[in-house]
Scaffold this active site. Structure first.
Site, short mmCIF file in Angstrom:
data_model
loop_
_atom_site.label_atom_id
_atom_site.label_comp_id
_atom_site.label_asym_id
_atom_site.label_seq_id
_atom_site.Cartn_x
_atom_site.Cartn_y
_atom_site.Cartn_z
N ARG A 251 0.83 -1.21 0.00
CA ARG A 251 0.00 0.00 0.00
C ARG A 251 0.87 1.26 0.00
NH1 ARG A 251 -4.43 0.71 4.65
NH2 ARG A 251 -2.57 1.23 5.85
N LYS B 72 -2.60 7.05 1.21
CA LYS B 72 -2.32 7.35 2.62
C LYS B 72 -1.20 8.39 2.65
CE LYS B 72 -2.18 4.94 7.06
NZ LYS B 72 -3.55 5.10 7.54
N GLU C 138 -15.92 7.34 6.78
CA GLU C 138 -14.94 6.82 7.75
C GLU C 138 -14.73 7.74 8.95
OE1 GLU C 138 -11.10 5.84 6.05
OE2 GLU C 138 -11.00 7.65 4.89
C1 LIG Z 1 -4.70 4.39 8.01
C2 LIG Z 1 -6.11 4.80 7.90
C3 LIG Z 1 -7.19 3.90 8.13
C4 LIG Z 1 -7.00 2.50 8.67
O1 LIG Z 1 -6.20 1.67 7.89
P1 LIG Z 1 -5.43 0.43 8.55
O2 LIG Z 1 -4.68 -0.13 7.39
O3 LIG Z 1 -6.46 -0.50 9.07
O4 LIG Z 1 -4.57 0.97 9.62
C5 LIG Z 1 -8.47 4.35 7.89
N1 LIG Z 1 -8.72 5.60 7.48
C6 LIG Z 1 -7.73 6.49 7.28
C7 LIG Z 1 -8.06 7.87 6.87
C8 LIG Z 1 -6.40 6.12 7.49
O5 LIG Z 1 -5.41 7.02 7.30
#
Ligand SMILES: *Cc1c(COP(=O)(O)O)cnc(C)c1O
Length: 286
Positions: free
Chosen positions: A50, A146, A179
């Site tokens: 990722r 991310k 989210e």
């Molecule tokens: C990192 C993140 C998540 C959760 O992802 P994981 O891979 O489960 O840690 C969810 N939403 C956002 C905005 C994130 O930055």
């Protein structure tokens, strides 16, 4: 504490980067939050994949192979003698001039920090509100990346802080719930587990994907569908997932009490399963 910074391990005091780094000047960079449990770095390959996808999406060439990046994470844990840790792996655009043009940044900055950390929001149920800040649409800045540009989530968190609750839920531009500030949302209704789909302004969480898989293994029906506030307010169970928070039940959202503030059966089951598998799926520190 030893921190990996551009090929070397340095002390916390020495772990400094330039004020001309575009990660700082513009939030131009990508990152991962990863956990290690009892000497196993949970889903490390998936996190690295990722990270490289996020980097590719923003045209950031990481000068290490994925195998070398895996070693960076493992060696950071070894240097700090940690078997259980939260790991922050960051790649910025690097040092440039004061303009935003990434072509001026010749070498990405790479650092990795590992610290012991309890689940971010504790083990109990939390209170949440929906906030007026909307999650960015996929055609503005795709939340699937991310990136270090986290102001959208921070502004949401500030609203939750003012309301004295633990977490903020964000809607997308159409008004669907997508989210939390750094976590994905799940509801349980009549035994069916539901979460927003991949292309709907979400970061596709690795914890989210594992939870979906575990639920299916348990014979629980899973639907990736858009969720409205009504779905949250009338949920039998509600929980959030993320690497830092793990699996956290939500007991209250916008004043609506969920499941009499008790951890629901499916949430409990998934939490137990998660605890069982988290030392089994990943890369062992050798
Ligand atoms: C990192 C993140 C998540 C959760 O992802 P994981 O891979 O489960 O840690 C969810 N939403 C956002 C905005 C994130 O930055």
């Amino acid at each position: 504490m030893k921190i990996y910074l551009n090929g070397k391990f340095v002390s916390k005091e020495e772990a400094k980067i330039s004020v001309f780094d575009h990660g700082l000047l513009y939030g131009d960079g990508v990152f991962e939050g990863i956990r290690a449990y009892d000497g196993v770095v949970f889903m490390l390959k998936e996190h690295i994949d990722r990270l490289y996808d996020s980097a590719k999406s923003i045209c950031l060439d990481i000068p290490l192979t994925k195998e070398e990046m895996i070693d960076v994470v493992i060696n950071t844990l070894k240097e700090n003698n940690l078997k259980d840790a939260y790991i922050r792996l960051v790649v910025t655009r690097g040092v440039g001039d004061l303009g935003l043009d990434p072509r001026k940044c010749k070498e990405p900055t790479i650092f990795c920090i590992a610290v012991p950390m309890e689940p971010l929001l504790g083990e109990d149920g939390i209170r949440a509100i929906t906030v007026s800040v909307r999650r960015l649409p996929v055609d503005v800045l795709n939340p699937a990346v991310k990136s270090l540009n986290y102001l959208n989530s921070i502004l949401a968190k500030i609203q939750a802080n003012y309301a004295n609750v633990d977490e903020a839920f964000l809607l997308d531009d159409k008004g669907f719930v997508v989210e939390g500030t750094g976590d994905n949302i799940f509801v349980v209704k009549n035994g069916v587990l539901k979460t927003p789909p991949e292309y709907q302004s979400i970061l596709k969480g690795i914890t989210r994907d594992v939870v979906i898989e575990l639920a299916k293994e348990e014979g629980i029906e899973v639907r990736e569908v858009p969720l409205t506030l009504h779905d949250l307010y009338t949920a039998d169970e509600l929980f959030i997932t993320g690497t830092a928070a793990e699996i956290v039940p939500v007991f209250e959202v916008d004043g609506r009490v969920i499941n009499n503030k008790k951890v629901g059966e499916i949430t409990k089951k998934l939490r137990e399963k998660f605890k069982e598998i988290r030392t089994k799926r990943g890369i062992k520190i050798q």
